[in-house]
Write a protein that holds these residues in place. Structure first.
Motif, PDB file in Angstrom:
ATOM      1  N   ARG A  18       0.690   2.930   5.411  1.00 26.30           N
ATOM      2  CA  ARG A  18       0.090   1.586   5.387  1.00 26.30           C
ATOM      3  C   ARG A  18       1.099   0.450   5.373  1.00 26.30           C
ATOM      4  NH1 ARG A  18      -3.942   3.455   0.550  1.00 26.30           N
ATOM      5  NH2 ARG A  18      -5.501   4.540   1.813  1.00 26.30           N
ATOM      6  N   ILE A  19       2.341   0.738   5.055  1.00 26.78           N
ATOM      7  CA  ILE A  19       3.304  -0.346   4.861  1.00 26.78           C
ATOM      8  C   ILE A  19       3.486  -1.194   6.112  1.00 26.78           C
ATOM      9  CG2 ILE A  19       5.255   1.206   5.354  1.00 26.78           C
ATOM     10  CD1 ILE A  19       5.168  -1.884   3.006  1.00 26.78           C
ATOM     11  N   ALA A  20       3.443  -0.582   7.289  1.00 22.51           N
ATOM     12  CA  ALA A  20       3.654  -1.354   8.519  1.00 22.51           C
ATOM     13  C   ALA A  20       2.556  -2.393   8.710  1.00 22.51           C
ATOM     14  CB  ALA A  20       3.716  -0.420   9.722  1.00 22.51           C
ATOM     15  N   THR A  21       1.305  -2.015   8.424  1.00 24.03           N
ATOM     16  CA  THR A  21       0.190  -2.967   8.588  1.00 24.03           C
ATOM     17  C   THR A  21       0.364  -4.168   7.672  1.00 24.03           C
ATOM     18  OG1 THR A  21      -1.299  -1.157   9.180  1.00 24.03           O
ATOM     19  CG2 THR A  21      -2.313  -3.221   8.461  1.00 24.03           C
ATOM     20  N   ALA A  22       0.764  -3.924   6.424  1.00 26.69           N
ATOM     21  CA  ALA A  22       0.969  -5.020   5.483  1.00 26.69           C
ATOM     22  C   ALA A  22       2.090  -5.937   5.955  1.00 26.69           C
ATOM     23  CB  ALA A  22       1.280  -4.471   4.093  1.00 26.69           C
ATOM     24  N   VAL A  23       3.229  -5.355   6.312  1.00 23.19           N
ATOM     25  CA  VAL A  23       4.385  -6.156   6.727  1.00 23.19           C
ATOM     26  C   VAL A  23       4.071  -6.946   7.990  1.00 23.19           C
ATOM     27  CG1 VAL A  23       6.746  -6.003   7.618  1.00 23.19           C
ATOM     28  CG2 VAL A  23       6.078  -4.685   5.590  1.00 23.19           C
ATOM     29  N   GLU A  24       3.402  -6.313   8.927  1.00 24.05           N
ATOM     30  CA  GLU A  24       3.079  -7.018  10.165  1.00 24.05           C
ATOM     31  C   GLU A  24       2.124  -8.181   9.928  1.00 24.05           C
ATOM     32  OE1 GLU A  24       1.817  -3.783  12.561  1.00 24.05           O
ATOM     33  OE2 GLU A  24       3.874  -3.064  12.929  1.00 24.05           O
ATOM     34  N   SER A  25       1.241  -8.067   8.930  1.00 19.36           N
ATOM     35  CA  SER A  25       0.359  -9.207   8.613  1.00 19.36           C
ATOM     36  C   SER A  25       1.167 -10.365   8.043  1.00 19.36           C
ATOM     37  CB  SER A  25      -0.739  -8.782   7.630  1.00 19.36           C
ATOM     38  OG  SER A  25      -0.283  -8.708   6.296  1.00 19.36           O
ATOM     39  N   ALA A  26       2.271 -10.057   7.354  1.00 19.86           N
ATOM     40  CA  ALA A  26       3.146 -11.121   6.841  1.00 19.86           C
ATOM     41  C   ALA A  26       3.946 -11.751   7.975  1.00 19.86           C
ATOM     42  CB  ALA A  26       4.079 -10.552   5.778  1.00 19.86           C
ATOM     43  N   LEU A  27       4.484 -10.925   8.863  1.00 18.43           N
ATOM     44  CA  LEU A  27       5.242 -11.456  10.000  1.00 18.43           C
ATOM     45  C   LEU A  27       4.357 -12.299  10.908  1.00 18.43           C
ATOM     46  CD1 LEU A  27       7.272  -8.236  10.898  1.00 18.43           C
ATOM     47  CD2 LEU A  27       8.177 -10.322   9.832  1.00 18.43           C
ATOM     48  N   ALA A  28       3.080 -11.915  11.021  1.00 19.93           N
ATOM     49  CA  ALA A  28       2.155 -12.632  11.893  1.00 19.93           C
ATOM     50  C   ALA A  28       1.827 -14.034  11.383  1.00 19.93           C
ATOM     51  CB  ALA A  28       0.864 -11.828  12.054  1.00 19.93           C
ATOM     52  N   GLN A  29       2.262 -14.367  10.173  1.00 20.29           N
ATOM     53  CA  GLN A  29       2.025 -15.720   9.655  1.00 20.29           C
ATOM     54  C   GLN A  29       2.829 -16.772  10.405  1.00 20.29           C
ATOM     55  OE1 GLN A  29      -0.418 -16.294   7.275  1.00 20.29           O
ATOM     56  NE2 GLN A  29      -0.760 -14.116   7.711  1.00 20.29           N
ATOM     57  N   GLY A  30       3.827 -16.324  11.164  1.00 17.56           N
ATOM     58  CA  GLY A  30       4.555 -17.254  12.023  1.00 17.56           C
ATOM     59  C   GLY A  30       5.872 -17.713  11.448  1.00 17.56           C
ATOM     60  N   THR A  47       8.413   6.692   3.037  1.00 17.22           N
ATOM     61  CA  THR A  47       8.287   5.230   3.052  1.00 17.22           C
ATOM     62  C   THR A  47       9.628   4.572   3.357  1.00 17.22           C
ATOM     63  OG1 THR A  47       6.405   5.179   1.545  1.00 17.22           O
ATOM     64  CG2 THR A  47       7.771   3.220   1.617  1.00 17.22           C
ATOM     65  N   ARG A  48      10.698   5.109   2.784  1.00 17.68           N
ATOM     66  CA  ARG A  48      12.024   4.513   3.025  1.00 17.68           C
ATOM     67  C   ARG A  48      12.315   4.437   4.520  1.00 17.68           C
ATOM     68  NH1 ARG A  48      16.997   4.440  -0.107  1.00 17.68           N
ATOM     69  NH2 ARG A  48      18.743   4.007   1.312  1.00 17.68           N
ATOM     70  N   GLU A  49      12.065   5.529   5.215  1.00 13.87           N
ATOM     71  CA  GLU A  49      12.326   5.560   6.660  1.00 13.87           C
ATOM     72  C   GLU A  49      11.417   4.582   7.406  1.00 13.87           C
ATOM     73  OE1 GLU A  49      13.891   9.028   4.698  1.00 13.87           O
ATOM     74  OE2 GLU A  49      11.859   8.205   4.733  1.00 13.87           O
ATOM     75  N   ALA A  50      10.151   4.477   6.962  1.00 12.21           N
ATOM     76  CA  ALA A  50       9.218   3.548   7.609  1.00 12.21           C
ATOM     77  C   ALA A  50       9.664   2.105   7.419  1.00 12.21           C
ATOM     78  CB  ALA A  50       7.808   3.756   7.035  1.00 12.21           C
ATOM     79  N   LEU A  92       2.773  -9.633  -1.749  1.00 16.46           N
ATOM     80  CA  LEU A  92       1.863  -8.808  -0.953  1.00 16.46           C
ATOM     81  C   LEU A  92       2.043  -7.353  -1.375  1.00 16.46           C
ATOM     82  CD1 LEU A  92      -0.107  -8.434   1.482  1.00 16.46           C
ATOM     83  CD2 LEU A  92       1.930  -8.345   2.960  1.00 16.46           C
ATOM     84  N   ASP A  93       0.938  -6.647  -1.570  1.00 22.37           N
ATOM     85  CA  ASP A  93       0.988  -5.212  -1.863  1.00 22.37           C
ATOM     86  C   ASP A  93       0.896  -4.421  -0.566  1.00 22.37           C
ATOM     87  OD1 ASP A  93       1.157  -5.843  -4.515  1.00 22.37           O
ATOM     88  OD2 ASP A  93      -0.911  -5.296  -5.006  1.00 22.37           O
ATOM     89  N   SER A  94       1.435  -3.222  -0.573  1.00 22.81           N
ATOM     90  CA  SER A  94       1.571  -2.452   0.667  1.00 22.81           C
ATOM     91  C   SER A  94       0.244  -2.001   1.256  1.00 22.81           C
ATOM     92  CB  SER A  94       2.441  -1.222   0.418  1.00 22.81           C
ATOM     93  OG  SER A  94       1.828  -0.371  -0.545  1.00 22.81           O
ATOM     94  N   ASP A  95      -0.822  -1.989   0.449  1.00 26.79           N
ATOM     95  CA  ASP A  95      -2.119  -1.533   0.975  1.00 26.79           C
ATOM     96  C   ASP A  95      -3.070  -2.693   1.251  1.00 26.79           C
ATOM     97  OD1 ASP A  95      -2.296  -2.131  -1.699  1.00 26.79           O
ATOM     98  OD2 ASP A  95      -3.586  -0.444  -2.224  1.00 26.79           O
ATOM     99  N   ASP A  96      -2.563  -3.923   1.207  1.00 24.48           N
ATOM    100  CA  ASP A  96      -3.375  -5.108   1.489  1.00 24.48           C
ATOM    101  C   ASP A  96      -2.797  -5.853   2.689  1.00 24.48           C
ATOM    102  OD1 ASP A  96      -4.930  -4.516  -0.755  1.00 24.48           O
ATOM    103  OD2 ASP A  96      -3.685  -5.737  -2.075  1.00 24.48           O
ATOM    104  N   VAL A  97      -3.451  -6.962   3.073  1.00 24.64           N
ATOM    105  CA  VAL A  97      -2.962  -7.755   4.207  1.00 24.64           C
ATOM    106  C   VAL A  97      -3.218  -9.233   3.949  1.00 24.64           C
ATOM    107  CG1 VAL A  97      -3.285  -5.940   5.936  1.00 24.64           C
ATOM    108  CG2 VAL A  97      -5.162  -7.528   5.450  1.00 24.64           C
ATOM    109  N   TYR A  98      -2.487 -10.048   4.685  1.00 20.27           N
ATOM    110  CA  TYR A  98      -2.776 -11.481   4.741  1.00 20.27           C
ATOM    111  C   TYR A  98      -3.706 -11.749   5.929  1.00 20.27           C
ATOM    112  CZ  TYR A  98       1.267 -12.541   1.710  1.00 20.27           C
ATOM    113  OH  TYR A  98       2.162 -12.615   0.679  1.00 20.27           O
TER     114      TYR A  98
END
Length: 534
Positions: A18-30, A47-50, A92-98
């Motif tokens: 799930r970490i990629a989805t969370a991080v990408e929602s943060a990056l998508a903030q612009g 997770t470390r590798e991801a 932001l937690d790893s299982d949530d999104v913005y």
């Protein structure tokens, strides 16, 4: 291009999927987000590798890998705060999104002199994707919230803000956090948000409030590893919550904010305590005994002013815990924690004729009962149901210490509401018939009107008692007796309906209806989940 101003701190532990989805929602903030610091709390699952892969693809991602697991969420968040390079911080937690536009909405209110901007958090139940607003009285203007659009100078004048213990739905000025040593408890400390937000509130920030959704909190009740807020079935969870609350009160007292310390105790009586009491019927006897003893000890130290400021049913509930040594008469105690509260019959009075909670236990005076406005009267509505091609309901409303008669109840409104709030409520109204010491009405609802072919639908059964002067008294309909629960297949051209009248562990009446192949499959799936859980 907007200059970068925000550091987003994402914490993760064993959440590689799930970490990629969370991080990408943060990056998508612009462009406003200058960096996304991902703090990996010594994960062991890839997770470390991801996280490193994300950093390779996205220059704004900065990994921080802890060498030892902290056991909580506080230490990794503190690491992120310490490493932050930009003027504002978000969490932001790893299982949530913005949601889209969250950072811009918060930053738009971060004018000079503003220390914190607080926005709306949406709780999203998965996999259903059913959304509700967290703390709607604060953030949902459609629910009557009045603070969005305002700037608060601390929350002393608005202690209702203590209900918002989240750290993730806010934008913080980094220097403000540093100036006031506003950090999370380190190590294996649960409910760490409670203490952090108390430190923020105790520092009297200039806080802008908006009603824009800025965080999506994913609620996954079927996960093997539940989030801390969903682990209430363990006594340790209650003990962690109490310790966090004790620290909250300590934070306010240390800051000289005695009024907020008392308000935090009142919030505990009105919110935290009833939440756990409502679930006592689902717990084993050893849990109840341990929980009761722990709660009695903690509540005994509360200020008298906290009890006086609490809602009357919450006050009676807390006093029953401090007065009664053992968990007894749980139906009556849980009734006070219901939403809305109810005072179960029969009525009891003491030698002076004053209303009391029980006639068999040490006295708990129902002080303030006679002064309650009609809409807050803890009325009990008992219900029975008949299952056929139509659902038949009979509602009985017992007298409440002589308070209902003068109001002259005339009608009762039956409200069936979809637990997921996806289907419109079914509303029926009938006149009330007076008996010797109660009022009664009967209803019929067509079963097919309550059906969704795609799923099993659970309907809450609620009522409004309407009095001669227009007063409306809301109530949860309770099962008149355990035998109310029943299940029946109702024949119907094309596809049958499975209709179940269900009684919840705390005694509330519910109706479950499955129609069509998908609905029946939903029933099977839920039963399999329960069997696997056992």
């Amino acid at each position: 291009m907007q200059p970068a101003q925000i550091t987003v701190v994402v914490i993760v532990y064993n959440d590689a999927d799930r970490i990629a989805t969370a991080v990408e929602s943060a990056l998508a903030q612009g462009d406003a987000v200058g960096e996304v610091i991902v703090v990996d709390d010594a994960s062991t699952d890839g997770t470390r590798e991801a996280v490193d892969a994300l950093a390779t693809r996205h220059p704004r991602v900065r990994p921080l890998h802890r060498t030892e697991n902290s056991g909580g969420c506080g230490s990794p968040r503190n690491d992120g705060i310490s490493a932050a390079a930009f003027p504002y911080v978000m969490f932001l937690d790893s299982d949530d999104v913005y949601p889209e536009g969250a950072a811009d909405a918060l930053l738009a209110e971060a004018a000079p002199g503003i220390d914190v901007v607080a926005g709306q958090c949406v709780r999203r139940e998965l996999p259903e994707e059913h959304d509700t607003v967290w703390a709607p009285a604060l953030y949902d203007t459609t629910a009557g919230a009045t603070l969005p659009g305002t700037v608060l100078k601390g929350i002393t004048a608005h202690p209702e803000f203590l209900i918002d213990t989240l750290s993730v739905n806010k934008l913080y000025r980094r220097d403000f956090l540093a100036e006031h040593a506003a950090v999370f408890p380190d190590g294996a400390f649960h409910y760490e948000d409670f203490v952090f937000t108390a430190k923020v509130y105790a520092a009297a920030p200039r806080m802008a409030v908006i009603d824009t959704p800025v965080y999506v909190w994913h609620v996954r009740r079927a996960d093997a590893a539940l989030s801390i807020s969903l682990r209430r079935a363990t006594l340790a969870n209650w003990e962690h919550r109490v310790e966090a609350h004790r620290r909250v009160v300590e934070v306010f007292r240390t800051a000289g904010q005695d009024a907020l310390a008392v308000a935090a105790q009142t919030k505990f009586l009105d919110y935290d305590l009833p939440m756990y009491v409502r679930e006592l019927a689902q717990r084993a006897p050893d849990y109840r005994a341990g929980w009761w003893a722990h709660a009695r000890t903690y509540l005994a130290g509360f200020d008298d002013a906290a009890y006086e400021a609490a809602e009357a049913p919450s006050r009676w509930l807390a006093r029953s815990l401090t007065a009664w040594e053992q968990p007894v008469e749980l139906d009556r105690v849980m009734g006070l924690a219901a939403q809305p509260p109810c005072l179960l019959p029969p009525p009891y009075t003491n030698a002076a004729g004053e209303p009391v909670l029980s006639g068999r236990q040490p006295e708990v005076l129902l002080d303030g009962l006679t002064a309650l406005p009609p809409h807050k009267l803890p009325v009990t509505v008992n219900g029975t149901a008949f299952v056929g091609r139509t659902l038949g309901f009979t509602l009985t409303i017992p007298e409440l210490h002589g308070l209902l008669g003068p109001l002259d109840p005339k009608r009762v409104v039956l409200r069936l509401t979809d637990q997921r709030e996806a289907l419109p409520a079914k509303i029926r109204e009938q006149p009330l018939r007076r008996t010797a010491d109660s009022w009664q009405a009967a209803f019929e609802v067509t079963a097919k009107d309550l059906t969704d072919a795609a799923r099993l639908v659970s309907w809450r059964v609620q009522a409004d008692v309407v009095c001669a002067g227009g007063e409306r008294i809301p109530a949860e309909v309770r099962a008149a007796h355990p035998g109310v629960a029943r299940r029946r297949v109702v024949p119907r051209l094309g596809r049958p309906l499975l209709v179940q009248v269900h009684v919840t562990p705390r005694g509330a009446l519910m109706v479950r209806i499955a129609g069509g192949v998908h609905g029946m499959l939903d029933v099977v799936r839920r039963r399999l989940q329960r069997l696997l859980a056992r």
